[in-house]
Design a protein around this motif. Structure first.
Motif, short mmCIF file in Angstrom:
data_model
loop_
_atom_site.label_atom_id
_atom_site.label_comp_id
_atom_site.label_asym_id
_atom_site.label_seq_id
_atom_site.Cartn_x
_atom_site.Cartn_y
_atom_site.Cartn_z
N ALA A 58 0.85 -1.19 0.00
CA ALA A 58 0.00 0.00 0.00
C ALA A 58 0.89 1.24 0.00
O ALA A 58 1.85 1.32 0.76
N VAL A 59 0.57 2.18 -0.91
CA VAL A 59 1.31 3.43 -0.98
C VAL A 59 0.32 4.59 -0.95
O VAL A 59 -0.85 4.44 -1.32
N ILE A 60 0.80 5.74 -0.52
CA ILE A 60 -0.01 6.96 -0.49
C ILE A 60 0.63 7.95 -1.45
O ILE A 60 1.84 8.17 -1.41
N VAL A 61 -0.19 8.53 -2.35
CA VAL A 61 0.30 9.54 -3.28
C VAL A 61 -0.56 10.80 -3.16
O VAL A 61 -1.75 10.73 -2.88
N ASN A 62 0.09 11.93 -3.34
CA ASN A 62 -0.58 13.23 -3.33
C ASN A 62 -0.29 13.89 -4.67
O ASN A 62 0.87 13.99 -5.06
N GLY A 63 -1.34 14.34 -5.35
CA GLY A 63 -1.12 14.97 -6.63
C GLY A 63 -2.36 15.65 -7.17
O GLY A 63 -3.36 15.82 -6.48
N ARG A 64 -2.28 16.01 -8.45
CA ARG A 64 -3.33 16.75 -9.13
C ARG A 64 -4.01 15.83 -10.15
O ARG A 64 -3.34 15.15 -10.91
N ILE A 65 -5.35 15.82 -10.16
CA ILE A 65 -6.10 14.98 -11.08
C ILE A 65 -5.98 15.54 -12.49
O ILE A 65 -6.29 16.71 -12.73
N GLU A 66 -5.51 14.70 -13.42
CA GLU A 66 -5.40 15.12 -14.82
C GLU A 66 -6.52 14.55 -15.67
O GLU A 66 -6.90 15.15 -16.66
N VAL A 77 -11.62 5.63 -12.40
CA VAL A 77 -10.17 5.55 -12.58
C VAL A 77 -9.66 6.98 -12.69
O VAL A 77 -10.13 7.76 -13.51
N LEU A 78 -8.69 7.31 -11.86
CA LEU A 78 -8.10 8.65 -11.85
C LEU A 78 -6.66 8.58 -12.35
O LEU A 78 -5.92 7.66 -12.00
N TYR A 79 -6.30 9.54 -13.19
CA TYR A 79 -4.91 9.72 -13.59
C TYR A 79 -4.40 10.93 -12.82
O TYR A 79 -4.93 12.02 -12.95
N ILE A 80 -3.38 10.71 -12.02
CA ILE A 80 -2.89 11.73 -11.10
C ILE A 80 -1.45 12.10 -11.48
O ILE A 80 -0.61 11.22 -11.70
N ASP A 81 -1.17 13.39 -11.52
CA ASP A 81 0.17 13.89 -11.76
C ASP A 81 0.80 14.21 -10.40
O ASP A 81 0.33 15.09 -9.68
N VAL A 82 1.83 13.46 -10.05
CA VAL A 82 2.51 13.63 -8.77
C VAL A 82 3.87 14.27 -9.03
O VAL A 82 4.59 13.86 -9.95
N GLU A 83 4.21 15.27 -8.24
CA GLU A 83 5.44 16.05 -8.47
C GLU A 83 6.70 15.21 -8.43
O GLU A 83 7.56 15.33 -9.29
N ASN A 84 6.86 14.36 -7.44
CA ASN A 84 8.12 13.64 -7.27
C ASN A 84 8.14 12.25 -7.91
O ASN A 84 9.05 11.48 -7.66
N ILE A 85 7.14 11.93 -8.73
CA ILE A 85 7.11 10.66 -9.46
C ILE A 85 7.17 11.00 -10.95
O ILE A 85 6.32 11.73 -11.45
N PRO A 86 8.16 10.48 -11.69
CA PRO A 86 8.32 10.88 -13.09
C PRO A 86 7.33 10.25 -14.06
O PRO A 86 7.37 10.54 -15.24
N VAL A 87 6.43 9.38 -13.59
CA VAL A 87 5.40 8.79 -14.45
C VAL A 87 4.03 9.15 -13.89
O VAL A 87 3.90 9.53 -12.73
N LYS A 88 2.99 9.02 -14.71
CA LYS A 88 1.63 9.28 -14.26
C LYS A 88 1.17 8.13 -13.35
O LYS A 88 1.60 7.00 -13.50
N VAL A 89 0.28 8.46 -12.44
CA VAL A 89 -0.27 7.46 -11.52
C VAL A 89 -1.71 7.19 -11.92
O VAL A 89 -2.51 8.11 -12.07
N SER A 90 -2.02 5.92 -12.13
CA SER A 90 -3.38 5.49 -12.44
C SER A 90 -3.95 4.83 -11.19
O SER A 90 -3.37 3.89 -10.66
N CYS A 91 -5.10 5.32 -10.73
CA CYS A 91 -5.67 4.86 -9.48
C CYS A 91 -7.12 4.43 -9.69
O CYS A 91 -7.94 5.24 -10.10
N THR A 92 -7.43 3.17 -9.43
CA THR A 92 -8.80 2.66 -9.55
C THR A 92 -9.42 2.63 -8.15
O THR A 92 -8.94 1.94 -7.26
N LEU A 93 -10.49 3.40 -7.97
CA LEU A 93 -11.13 3.51 -6.66
C LEU A 93 -12.01 2.30 -6.38
O LEU A 93 -12.72 1.82 -7.26
N LYS A 94 -11.97 1.82 -5.14
CA LYS A 94 -12.91 0.77 -4.76
C LYS A 94 -14.11 1.44 -4.11
O LYS A 94 -13.99 2.49 -3.49
N ASN A 95 -15.28 0.86 -4.28
CA ASN A 95 -16.53 1.42 -3.77
C ASN A 95 -16.68 2.88 -4.19
O ASN A 95 -16.85 3.78 -3.37
#
Length: 135
Positions: A58-66, A77-95
């Motif tokens: 489990a990881v926690i990311v903070n960023g801006r929804i793109e 499904v959210l694509y999040i731009d995180v400052e300190n991660i050089p790739v986009k983050v794809s997050c699938t929400l449960k419930n």
């Protein structure tokens, strides 16, 4: 005859100039704007190697929804731009219906916790929980 030779000379000159410009002849070496590509590529490779230990955790990311969309299972499904991660983050929400009370907005700042499943052109998180939302 002079017109034909002039046309041939212009044509050959165009081919020679095109060859130099498109084959990478560097007339101004001090203005090489593409020199940034290697550090960015190296930063992505370094992140890939360092993140292998986090797979399945489990990881926690903070960023801006793109971008945001619902998949075929009706999960958000959210694509999040995180400052300190050089790739986009794809997050699938449960419930999704229980977590999202108000619609998400592009550009909104969000904090999510999810299981890190894989890393290719993006970092994929599954079973995400929203921890915090800001406008």
């Amino acid at each position: 005859m002079k017109k034909i030779s002039l046309y041939i000379l212009l044509f050959v000159t165009g081919i020679v100039l095109g060859f130099y410009f498109f084959q990478g002849a560097n007339f101004c070496p001090e203005k090489n704007y593409l020199a940034v590509d290697k550090p960015v590529h190296q930063q992505k490779q370094n992140f890939r190697y360092s993140s292998l230990a986090m797979l399945g955790r489990a990881v926690i990311v903070n960023g801006r929804i793109e971008e945001a969309y619902k998949n075929k299972n009706n999960e958000l499904v959210l694509y999040i731009d995180v400052e300190n991660i050089p790739v986009k983050v794809s997050c699938t929400l449960k419930n999704t219906d229980k977590q999202i009370k108000t619609p998400v907005k592009l550009g909104e700042i969000i904090s999510v916790k999810g299981n890190f499943m894989r890393l290719d052109e993006r970092m994929e998180l599954k079973k995400c929980l929203i921890l915090r939302r800001e406008n």
